[in-house]
Design an enzyme around this catalytic site. Structure first.
Site, PDB file in Angstrom:
ATOM      1  N   TYR A 141       0.825  -1.211   0.000  1.00  0.00           N
ATOM      2  CA  TYR A 141       0.000   0.000   0.000  1.00  0.00           C
ATOM      3  C   TYR A 141       0.863   1.267   0.000  1.00  0.00           C
ATOM      4  O   TYR A 141       0.393   2.347  -0.305  1.00  0.00           O
ATOM      5  CB  TYR A 141      -0.933   0.030   1.210  1.00  0.00           C
ATOM      6  CG  TYR A 141      -2.042  -1.021   1.183  1.00  0.00           C
ATOM      7  CD1 TYR A 141      -2.219  -1.871   0.104  1.00  0.00           C
ATOM      8  CD2 TYR A 141      -2.906  -1.158   2.255  1.00  0.00           C
ATOM      9  CE1 TYR A 141      -3.212  -2.827   0.081  1.00  0.00           C
ATOM     10  CE2 TYR A 141      -3.919  -2.115   2.247  1.00  0.00           C
ATOM     11  CZ  TYR A 141      -4.061  -2.950   1.150  1.00  0.00           C
ATOM     12  OH  TYR A 141      -5.044  -3.897   1.136  1.00  0.00           O
ATOM     13  N   LYS A 198       2.940 -15.503   2.215  1.00  0.00           N
ATOM     14  CA  LYS A 198       2.868 -16.222   0.940  1.00  0.00           C
ATOM     15  C   LYS A 198       4.307 -16.587   0.589  1.00  0.00           C
ATOM     16  O   LYS A 198       4.844 -16.209  -0.468  1.00  0.00           O
ATOM     17  CB  LYS A 198       2.206 -15.314  -0.114  1.00  0.00           C
ATOM     18  CG  LYS A 198       1.844 -15.994  -1.410  1.00  0.00           C
ATOM     19  CD  LYS A 198       0.702 -16.975  -1.292  1.00  0.00           C
ATOM     20  CE  LYS A 198       0.457 -17.669  -2.624  1.00  0.00           C
ATOM     21  NZ  LYS A 198      -0.405 -18.845  -2.506  1.00  0.00           N
ATOM     22  N   ASP A 230      -3.649 -18.011   1.430  1.00  0.00           N
ATOM     23  CA  ASP A 230      -4.817 -18.680   0.833  1.00  0.00           C
ATOM     24  C   ASP A 230      -5.340 -19.762   1.773  1.00  0.00           C
ATOM     25  O   ASP A 230      -6.550 -19.896   1.991  1.00  0.00           O
ATOM     26  CB  ASP A 230      -4.483 -19.247  -0.558  1.00  0.00           C
ATOM     27  CG  ASP A 230      -3.097 -19.871  -0.638  1.00  0.00           C
ATOM     28  OD1 ASP A 230      -2.285 -19.664   0.285  1.00  0.00           O
ATOM     29  OD2 ASP A 230      -2.814 -20.586  -1.617  1.00  0.00           O
ATOM     30  N   ASP A 254      -5.384  -6.593   6.009  1.00  0.00           N
ATOM     31  CA  ASP A 254      -6.565  -5.829   5.619  1.00  0.00           C
ATOM     32  C   ASP A 254      -7.706  -6.796   5.280  1.00  0.00           C
ATOM     33  O   ASP A 254      -8.839  -6.678   5.771  1.00  0.00           O
ATOM     34  CB  ASP A 254      -6.194  -4.982   4.384  1.00  0.00           C
ATOM     35  CG  ASP A 254      -7.250  -3.974   4.010  1.00  0.00           C
ATOM     36  OD1 ASP A 254      -8.227  -3.838   4.773  1.00  0.00           O
ATOM     37  OD2 ASP A 254      -7.113  -3.329   2.955  1.00  0.00           O
ATOM     38  N   ASP A 258     -11.057  -8.289   8.006  1.00  0.00           N
ATOM     39  CA  ASP A 258     -12.477  -8.137   7.649  1.00  0.00           C
ATOM     40  C   ASP A 258     -13.177  -9.492   7.643  1.00  0.00           C
ATOM     41  O   ASP A 258     -14.318  -9.613   8.092  1.00  0.00           O
ATOM     42  CB  ASP A 258     -12.623  -7.483   6.266  1.00  0.00           C
ATOM     43  CG  ASP A 258     -12.719  -5.970   6.376  1.00  0.00           C
ATOM     44  OD1 ASP A 258     -12.368  -5.444   7.446  1.00  0.00           O
ATOM     45  OD2 ASP A 258     -13.139  -5.326   5.403  1.00  0.00           O
TER      46      ASP A 258
END
Ligand code: NAD
Length: 367
Positions: A141, A198, A230, A254, A258
């Protein structure tokens, strides 16, 4: 040890003033029981500050936040300010506060109360109590981004044309400071830390793994395991009860926070904390926004903000017992059937509350 504290309070917009008022009432009742002095000084930010001062984050607010032990915030924004220039949007206040206070980690607990399990998309699951520690100021980001034109074709002959890129980069220092914080949080919980990454694809993830394994030597009592993002996204649905503390990068956190929040059932119950270096003020706020659709109706659930104030007591003020007292009081009102309309499940036995009545119920259970 001094037990006098000064907090900066930012009510914000929409339901912000209502839910912050609730949290302040709970804090003041808790302070009386635990003999604390908490001086709450109000500052303006967000849409309210745009109306009053023409900017979303006045200098006075920033200075006040920096000079406090912690910041308690409601929520900012609303349709009234949808058309203001991007650099003046109410949400800019949040970014400004995060960057000025150096808040590099975001803590989002996801706790499912057994009585609210019907609100969860997962049925019949065992109790969930997860703390997600998300890196907040680095990664993709904030990495280098841009675009360029390319005449070269792809290997299958497809013309490339405009090429756009974002970059994930992390320094050792950025990784180790948040991983250390996560280890120490895991130690204060069930002693189990999961690094989500990852590492089968990304070099940055392999660096997170290397650093986390090294730091593990300083926390031998904490069990570290690693999961690919994943797989973690799947396991959060399949066996959410098996997680304790999760640490991860900005983008993975992020998304995962959620997902974890959603499986607990209600946005009105989710608190959060953003922390920087030890000794600097942390910022505490509900996960939800300013809910302009219910502002002024008394329908706002104050629990997310009340629980944010409990996180503040524990993480910034070191008042664990006072924090636990608030958390227990919230569990008790939920188990006794007090409900704001957003968490009205099992309608036959509930005591329907407005914001003030829910706040009073929590205060009445404090010990
Ligand atoms: P929202 O979280 O404000 O509301 C989403 C839905 O959840 C609404 O139906 C609302 O009524 C309900 N809800 C939210 N909090 C509740 C509570 N405590 N009790 C009962 N119901 C609750 O999200 P939105 O509608 O997308 O955004 C509204 C405004 O808030 C926008 O301006 C947005 O930019 C802003 N926002 C601010 C923050 C923040 O300040 N941290 C975060 C998210 C959104």
């Amino acid at each position: 040890m001094a037990r006098d504290y000064k907090i900066a309070v930012i009510e914000g917009d929409g339901i912000g003033p209502e839910i912050v008022d609730s949290a302040l009432r709970v804090l003041s009742a808790t302070a009386r029981i635990y003999h604390l002095t908490i001086k709450a000084v109000k500052y303006t930010a967000g849409g309210a500050a745009i109306d009053q001062f023409g900017v979303p984050l006045p200098d006075k607010t920033l200075e006040g936040a920096k000079a406090s032990d912690a910041v308690l915030l409601g929520a900012v924004g609303g349709p009234k300010w949808d058309d203001v220039a991007p650099e003046l949007r109410p949400e800019r206040a949040l970014l400004g506060l995060r960057s000025a206070l150096g808040l590099y980690s975001n803590l989002r607990p996801a706790v499912m109360y057994p009585e609210l399990s019907e609100a969860s998309p997962l049925k019949n699951t065992k109790p969930i109590d997860i703390m997600i520690v998300r890196e907040l100021t680095g990664g993709i980001y904030f990495g280098e981004r841009g675009s360029y034109d390319s005449d070269e074709d792809l290997s299958d002959g497809t013309p490339r044309g405009k090429v756009t890129f974002d970059t994930e980069s992390y320094s050792e220092g950025e990784i180790s400071r948040i991983v250390r914080q996560a280890f120490s949080i895991a130690r204060s919980r069930k002693g189990h830390l999961t690094l989500v990454d990852k590492a089968n694809v990304l070099a940055t993830s392999r660096e997170w793994r290397r650093i986390a394994s090294e730091i593990n030597a300083d926390y031998p009592d904490v069990k570290l395991d690693c999961l690919y993002i994943d797989n973690a996204a799947m396991q959060l649905i399949a066996r959410p009860y098996s997680f304790d503390t999760i640490v991860t990068s900005n983008m993975f956190g992020d998304i995962l926070s959620d997902e974890a929040g959603q499986i607990t059932g209600s946005i009105g119950m989710l608190p959060s904390a953003s922390l920087g270096k030890p000794g600097t003020p942390g910022m505490y706020e509900p996960v939800h926004g300013s809910a302009p659709d219910i502002a002024g109706t008394g329908k706002a659930n104050p629990i997310a903000t009340i629980l944010s104030s409990a996180m503040m007591l524990r993480l910034s003020l070191g008042e664990d017992k006072a924090a636990a007292s608030i958390e227990k009081a919230v569990s008790q009102v939920i188990s006794e059937g007090y409900r704001t309309t957003d968490i009205m499940i099992g309608k036959d036995y509930v005591k329907i509350c407005n914001t003030d009545q829910m706040t009073d119920a929590v205060i009445s259970k404090l010990k």
